[in-house]
Scaffold this motif. Structure first.
Motif, PDB file in Angstrom:
ATOM      1  N   TYR A  34       0.831  -1.191   0.000  1.00 60.60           N
ATOM      2  CA  TYR A  34       0.000   0.000   0.000  1.00 60.60           C
ATOM      3  C   TYR A  34       0.875   1.253   0.000  1.00 60.60           C
ATOM      4  O   TYR A  34       1.966   1.261   0.553  1.00 60.60           O
ATOM      5  N   ASP A  35       0.389   2.301  -0.582  1.00 60.68           N
ATOM      6  CA  ASP A  35       1.039   3.599  -0.527  1.00 60.68           C
ATOM      7  C   ASP A  35       0.403   4.410   0.607  1.00 60.68           C
ATOM      8  O   ASP A  35      -0.775   4.221   0.911  1.00 60.68           O
ATOM      9  N   PRO A  36       1.149   5.305   1.239  1.00 61.02           N
ATOM     10  CA  PRO A  36       2.534   5.661   0.933  1.00 61.02           C
ATOM     11  C   PRO A  36       3.514   4.654   1.512  1.00 61.02           C
ATOM     12  O   PRO A  36       3.170   3.898   2.415  1.00 61.02           O
ATOM     13  N   PRO A  37       4.772   4.638   1.016  1.00 60.17           N
ATOM     14  CA  PRO A  37       5.785   3.728   1.555  1.00 60.17           C
ATOM     15  C   PRO A  37       6.039   4.011   3.032  1.00 60.17           C
ATOM     16  O   PRO A  37       5.834   5.120   3.526  1.00 60.17           O
ATOM     17  N   ALA A  42      12.085   2.983   0.342  1.00 61.86           N
ATOM     18  CA  ALA A  42      11.145   2.107  -0.361  1.00 61.86           C
ATOM     19  C   ALA A  42      10.696   2.757  -1.660  1.00 61.86           C
ATOM     20  O   ALA A  42      10.905   3.951  -1.893  1.00 61.86           O
ATOM     21  N   THR A  43      10.069   1.974  -2.532  1.00 63.41           N
ATOM     22  CA  THR A  43       9.647   2.462  -3.838  1.00 63.41           C
ATOM     23  C   THR A  43       8.147   2.729  -3.860  1.00 63.41           C
ATOM     24  O   THR A  43       7.353   1.899  -3.424  1.00 63.41           O
ATOM     25  N   GLU A  44       7.753   3.867  -4.378  1.00 61.09           N
ATOM     26  CA  GLU A  44       6.344   4.210  -4.480  1.00 61.09           C
ATOM     27  C   GLU A  44       5.676   3.406  -5.592  1.00 61.09           C
ATOM     28  O   GLU A  44       6.300   3.029  -6.573  1.00 61.09           O
ATOM     29  N   TYR A  46       4.797   0.441  -5.772  1.00 62.62           N
ATOM     30  CA  TYR A  46       5.132  -0.984  -5.855  1.00 62.62           C
ATOM     31  C   TYR A  46       5.046  -1.627  -4.472  1.00 62.62           C
ATOM     32  O   TYR A  46       5.186  -0.955  -3.444  1.00 62.62           O
ATOM     33  N   SER A  47       4.840  -2.931  -4.463  1.00 64.72           N
ATOM     34  CA  SER A  47       4.916  -3.675  -3.206  1.00 64.72           C
ATOM     35  C   SER A  47       6.346  -3.611  -2.680  1.00 64.72           C
ATOM     36  O   SER A  47       7.298  -3.607  -3.458  1.00 64.72           O
ATOM     37  N   ASN A  48       6.492  -3.567  -1.361  1.00 65.90           N
ATOM     38  CA  ASN A  48       7.806  -3.464  -0.753  1.00 65.90           C
ATOM     39  C   ASN A  48       7.973  -4.471   0.374  1.00 65.90           C
ATOM     40  O   ASN A  48       7.012  -4.791   1.086  1.00 65.90           O
ATOM     41  N   LEU A  49       9.189  -4.958   0.520  1.00 67.16           N
ATOM     42  CA  LEU A  49       9.575  -5.752   1.676  1.00 67.16           C
ATOM     43  C   LEU A  49      10.236  -4.824   2.685  1.00 67.16           C
ATOM     44  O   LEU A  49      11.031  -3.952   2.321  1.00 67.16           O
ATOM     45  N   TYR A  50       9.900  -5.039   3.969  1.00 65.25           N
ATOM     46  CA  TYR A  50      10.467  -4.225   5.033  1.00 65.25           C
ATOM     47  C   TYR A  50      10.981  -5.116   6.163  1.00 65.25           C
ATOM     48  O   TYR A  50      10.534  -6.258   6.339  1.00 65.25           O
ATOM     49  N   ARG A  51      11.886  -4.534   6.906  1.00 69.86           N
ATOM     50  CA  ARG A  51      12.310  -5.125   8.176  1.00 69.86           C
ATOM     51  C   ARG A  51      11.927  -4.132   9.263  1.00 69.86           C
ATOM     52  O   ARG A  51      12.320  -2.961   9.215  1.00 69.86           O
ATOM     53  N   ARG A  52      11.171  -4.594  10.242  1.00 70.37           N
ATOM     54  CA  ARG A  52      10.824  -3.736  11.369  1.00 70.37           C
ATOM     55  C   ARG A  52      11.814  -4.013  12.487  1.00 70.37           C
ATOM     56  O   ARG A  52      11.944  -5.142  12.952  1.00 70.37           O
ATOM     57  N   ASP A  53      12.520  -2.973  12.929  1.00 75.80           N
ATOM     58  CA  ASP A  53      13.587  -3.170  13.907  1.00 75.80           C
ATOM     59  C   ASP A  53      13.045  -3.011  15.322  1.00 75.80           C
ATOM     60  O   ASP A  53      11.888  -2.649  15.533  1.00 75.80           O
ATOM     61  N   PRO A  54      13.866  -3.308  16.358  1.00 70.89           N
ATOM     62  CA  PRO A  54      13.381  -3.265  17.741  1.00 70.89           C
ATOM     63  C   PRO A  54      12.817  -1.915  18.167  1.00 70.89           C
ATOM     64  O   PRO A  54      11.975  -1.849  19.056  1.00 70.89           O
ATOM     65  N   SER A  55      13.281  -0.831  17.559  1.00 74.84           N
ATOM     66  CA  SER A  55      12.796   0.490  17.943  1.00 74.84           C
ATOM     67  C   SER A  55      11.414   0.797  17.373  1.00 74.84           C
ATOM     68  O   SER A  55      10.806   1.803  17.724  1.00 74.84           O
ATOM     69  N   GLY A  56      10.935  -0.065  16.478  1.00 78.95           N
ATOM     70  CA  GLY A  56       9.636   0.165  15.854  1.00 78.95           C
ATOM     71  C   GLY A  56       9.729   0.858  14.513  1.00 78.95           C
ATOM     72  O   GLY A  56       8.719   1.094  13.866  1.00 78.95           O
ATOM     73  N   ILE A  61      13.744  -3.123   2.321  1.00 77.45           N
ATOM     74  CA  ILE A  61      14.592  -4.156   1.719  1.00 77.45           C
ATOM     75  C   ILE A  61      14.599  -4.002   0.204  1.00 77.45           C
ATOM     76  O   ILE A  61      15.629  -4.126  -0.451  1.00 77.45           O
ATOM     77  N   THR A  62      13.437  -3.738  -0.364  1.00 76.21           N
ATOM     78  CA  THR A  62      13.313  -3.503  -1.812  1.00 76.21           C
ATOM     79  C   THR A  62      13.528  -2.011  -2.052  1.00 76.21           C
ATOM     80  O   THR A  62      12.580  -1.220  -1.963  1.00 76.21           O
ATOM     81  N   THR A  63      14.761  -1.652  -2.355  1.00 75.54           N
ATOM     82  CA  THR A  63      15.125  -0.235  -2.446  1.00 75.54           C
ATOM     83  C   THR A  63      15.224   0.283  -3.875  1.00 75.54           C
ATOM     84  O   THR A  63      15.653   1.414  -4.089  1.00 75.54           O
ATOM     85  N   ALA A  64      14.853  -0.532  -4.851  1.00 73.36           N
ATOM     86  CA  ALA A  64      14.911  -0.106  -6.255  1.00 73.36           C
ATOM     87  C   ALA A  64      13.602  -0.450  -6.942  1.00 73.36           C
ATOM     88  O   ALA A  64      13.021  -1.516  -6.709  1.00 73.36           O
ATOM     89  N   ALA A  65      13.149   0.439  -7.789  1.00 72.32           N
ATOM     90  CA  ALA A  65      11.915   0.208  -8.540  1.00 72.32           C
ATOM     91  C   ALA A  65      12.195  -0.667  -9.750  1.00 72.32           C
ATOM     92  O   ALA A  65      13.233  -0.521 -10.404  1.00 72.32           O
ATOM     93  N   PRO A  66      11.300  -1.592 -10.083  1.00 66.80           N
ATOM     94  CA  PRO A  66      11.483  -2.422 -11.276  1.00 66.80           C
ATOM     95  C   PRO A  66      11.513  -1.574 -12.543  1.00 66.80           C
ATOM     96  O   PRO A  66      10.781  -0.588 -12.660  1.00 66.80           O
ATOM     97  N   THR A  67      12.368  -1.968 -13.464  1.00 71.23           N
ATOM     98  CA  THR A  67      12.440  -1.245 -14.742  1.00 71.23           C
ATOM     99  C   THR A  67      11.691  -1.966 -15.857  1.00 71.23           C
ATOM    100  O   THR A  67      11.595  -1.424 -16.961  1.00 71.23           O
ATOM    101  N   ASN A  68      11.192  -3.153 -15.589  1.00 75.51           N
ATOM    102  CA  ASN A  68      10.510  -3.903 -16.648  1.00 75.51           C
ATOM    103  C   ASN A  68       9.259  -4.598 -16.131  1.00 75.51           C
ATOM    104  O   ASN A  68       8.897  -5.667 -16.604  1.00 75.51           O
ATOM    105  N   GLN A  69       8.582  -3.999 -15.148  1.00 75.30           N
ATOM    106  CA  GLN A  69       7.423  -4.669 -14.568  1.00 75.30           C
ATOM    107  C   GLN A  69       6.347  -3.651 -14.217  1.00 75.30           C
ATOM    108  O   GLN A  69       6.627  -2.563 -13.704  1.00 75.30           O
ATOM    109  N   ASP A  70       5.107  -4.035 -14.498  1.00 70.13           N
ATOM    110  CA  ASP A  70       3.956  -3.224 -14.126  1.00 70.13           C
ATOM    111  C   ASP A  70       3.736  -3.331 -12.616  1.00 70.13           C
ATOM    112  O   ASP A  70       3.877  -4.398 -12.044  1.00 70.13           O
ATOM    113  N   PRO A  71       3.394  -2.229 -11.944  1.00 73.82           N
ATOM    114  CA  PRO A  71       3.227  -2.283 -10.491  1.00 73.82           C
ATOM    115  C   PRO A  71       2.235  -3.322 -10.009  1.00 73.82           C
ATOM    116  O   PRO A  71       2.426  -3.937  -8.959  1.00 73.82           O
TER     117      PRO A  71
END
Length: 583
Positions: A34-37, A42-44, A46-56, A61-71
């Motif tokens: 979901y947007d916003p990232p 993260a990439t707007e 597009y779906s993104n993978l995240y790591r939630r750290d102990p501080s919250g 993790i996915t820090t680059a937008a695809p260049t050949n894929q529809d969102p």
């Protein structure tokens, strides 16, 4: 509430958002479409993978937008993390780096493997292509850690431990699903071919130094340092489990190795210190079968179908089997069909015990489950299914002394509901130990204490959810209200050694009569305070009295001449300081 972003993935419906947690539960990796990232890197759209750290906070993790894929068609799949969270490996059906492949399969970009390396300074980190071939080029077919069964289904691929604990070594396959060419990528070094022919990855040591794979029915061990493979067994029907350092390996073979086992039958073996010994000969129904999400196979490549647990050191193995491995008559009391029971094997004692077999010796009353192609299985006990391809609920404690399971058969007299209930088996040396621990029964045939965790009274099935690594806490789902504060419905409980949290205080009883009346409400128009009053001030009590005419003065309520006033003052009664009247 967040809404689906302009590029949100409408196909993001595979299981839960969170895919894996760190051992201490302080960090979690999840997918969010979901947007916003949630993080700057993260990439707007597009779906993104995240790591939630102990501080919250959130780390992308996915820090680059695809260049050949529809969102709407982009979908990253988490596949592994290093023990310290520094490295995260995921597959994505898109080109995310300049050296990635732009190849397509049936009109869609292929899945490729990427590694995200955390930036200790707090930046976006490094995103690099992991699925590179020995010649340095990107893989031109779909790629996955381990061996994929279905890249986007998060419980079907065999990839447990395919990434080393420090994140520097990764075993991966170039295949859409099933066996493919097997490779080893090492951080900072060229990729190495483990086997160029279709091979199935099964397991490897935590440091990545050794791996087990199967090719054309033969089981091999690969040495990463020597870059060589050696044969372990032929007639392989799959791997059951392995210790973290690969010192102990359980596998099934149709060969009678060392003169043990039955040729042509599924024999379960333990390989330890270059020697192989028989654990038992299984039933044909114990091997891989298509039974949806029901875990009834000891060697299924898909974790979701696997009915085994193994301790980290490989010293204890728990598994289901329809074979009467300990002599107990497991044919169903209703129709004589063999039931799958839960067994526990101890490598140090070389001893196989039936944990779920009825202590009374009576034949079980199991439940029938249906699979594909009109196949059925009869089960008296089950272990919980894997949550994801990276994690299975801890039915077996790390030391192998506690084993939790679901039973469809009533194993104790207090189990009277005819539904599934949760049980615990705990290793013990005798009945006295069970009494000390508060267990219900010592079972000599299984050499352990047997306890009913759920109530045994609910008309609905209770279900094992998970347990702590040491077995002190077991979590289960039930419709029974086991505590006074439980109002009903279905809840998850924690059965804890030593007791749980104190019960909340009892709410005050209902009021009766005038006690239910609250305090009177203040008047709608209260008397204003003196600070806000405007007027002539306070008035004296009683009727107003006229002033005395001069020279008369008022004494004792009368207007008198001044001399008479003085005499009246002298004859007035005096005040006495001791409270008594004087004359």
């Amino acid at each position: 509430m967040r809404e689906l972003g302009p590029g949100g993935n409408n196909n993001a419906n595979v299981d839960t958002d969170y895919k894996i947690f760190s051992p201490d539960l302080s960090s979690g990796w999840f997918i969010h479409n979901y947007d916003p990232p949630l993080a700057d890197c993260a990439t707007e759209r597009y779906s993104n993978l995240y790591r939630r750290d102990p501080s919250g906070g959130y780390e992308a993790i996915t820090t680059a937008a695809p260049t050949n894929q529809d969102p709407l068609r982009y979908w990253p799949v988490l596949q592994g993390t290093s023990a310290d969270g520094r490295v995260t490996v995921f597959a994505a059906n898109a080109k995310l780096t300049s050296n990635a492949s732009g190849a397509v399969d049936v009109g869609k970009p292929i899945y490729q493997l990427y590694a995200h390396v955390k930036d200790p300074a707090g930046g976006c980190g490094e995103l690099r292509l992991l699925s590179t071939l020995p010649n340095g080029n990107a893989a031109n077919l779909a790629s996955s850690l381990g061996t994929p069964q279905n890249v986007i289904e998060t419980r079907e691929s065999t990839l447990v431990n395919a990434l080393s604990e420090d994140g520097t070594r990764a075993y991966w396959s170039m295949a859409v699903n099933g066996p493919g060419a097997l490779y080893l990528s090492t951080e900072g070094q060229p990729t190495v071919t483990v086997n160029a022919n279709p091979a199935r990855y099964w397991a490897f040591a935590a440091d990545g130094s050794k791996a087990i794979y199967e090719r054309e029915g033969e089981l091999f061990e690969y040495d990463a340092n020597a870059k060589t493979s050696k044969s372990i067994a032929k007639g392989s029907q799959g791997v059951v489990g392995a210790s973290e350092n690969l010192a102990r390996l359980y596998f099934v073979s149709s060969e009678a190795i060392g003169g043990e086992g039955s040729a042509g039958q599924p024999n379960l073996y333990l390989r330890e210190a270059a020697t192989t010994k028989l654990v038992g000969t299984l039933a044909a129904a114990d091997i891989n079968g298509s039974f949806g999400q029901t875990p009834v196979s000891v060697t299924a490549p898909e974790p979701i179908k696997r009915s085994t647990r193994i301790s980290p050191d490989g010293g204890t193995l728990a598994f289901l089997s329809a074979a009467p491995l300990t002599g107990y008559d497991n044919k169903d009391a209703k129709d004589g069909v063999a039931n799958m029971e839960l067994y526990r094997y101890s490598a140090s004692a070389d001893e196989l015990l039936c944990v779920s077999c009825s202590p009374s010796g009576q034949r079980p009353r199991g439940r029938e489950i249906e699979g594909a192609e009109a196949n059925t299985r009869r089960v008296a006990a089950l272990l919980p299914a894997w949550e994801t391809q990276d994690f299975a609920p801890r039915a077996l404690s790390e030391d192998g002394r506690h084993l939790f399971f679901n039973s469809y058969d009533a194993l104790l007299p207090t189990d009277t509901n005819g539904a599934a209930d949760v049980y615990e088996w705990e290793a013990a040396t005798g009945a006295a130990q069970c009494t000390e621990r508060g267990a219900a029964l010592y079972v000599p045939s299984s050499q352990g204490c047997l306890s009913l965790i759920s109530s045994g009274k609910s008309p609905d099935d209770s279900e094992l959810i998970d347990a702590s690594p040491n077995g002190r806490d077991v979590f289960f789902k039930t419709a029974s209200s086991l505590l006074p504060q439980d109002p009903g419905l279905i809840d998850i409980y924690d059965a804890r050694i030593g007791g749980g949290l104190p019960a909340p205080p009892t709410p005050p009883g209902a009021c009766e009569g005038e006690a239910c009346q609250g305090p009177p409400a203040p008047p709608d128009d209260p008397t204003p305070a003196s600070a806000s009053f405007e007027g002539a001030g306070n008035l004296s009590e009683g009727p107003s009295r006229p002033r005395c005419t001069k020279p008369k003065v008022r004494r004792r309520g009368r207007c008198v001449e001044p001399r008479k006033a003085a005499r009246a003052k002298r004859t007035a009664p005096k005040q006495n300081t001791n409270g008594r009247a004087g004359r």
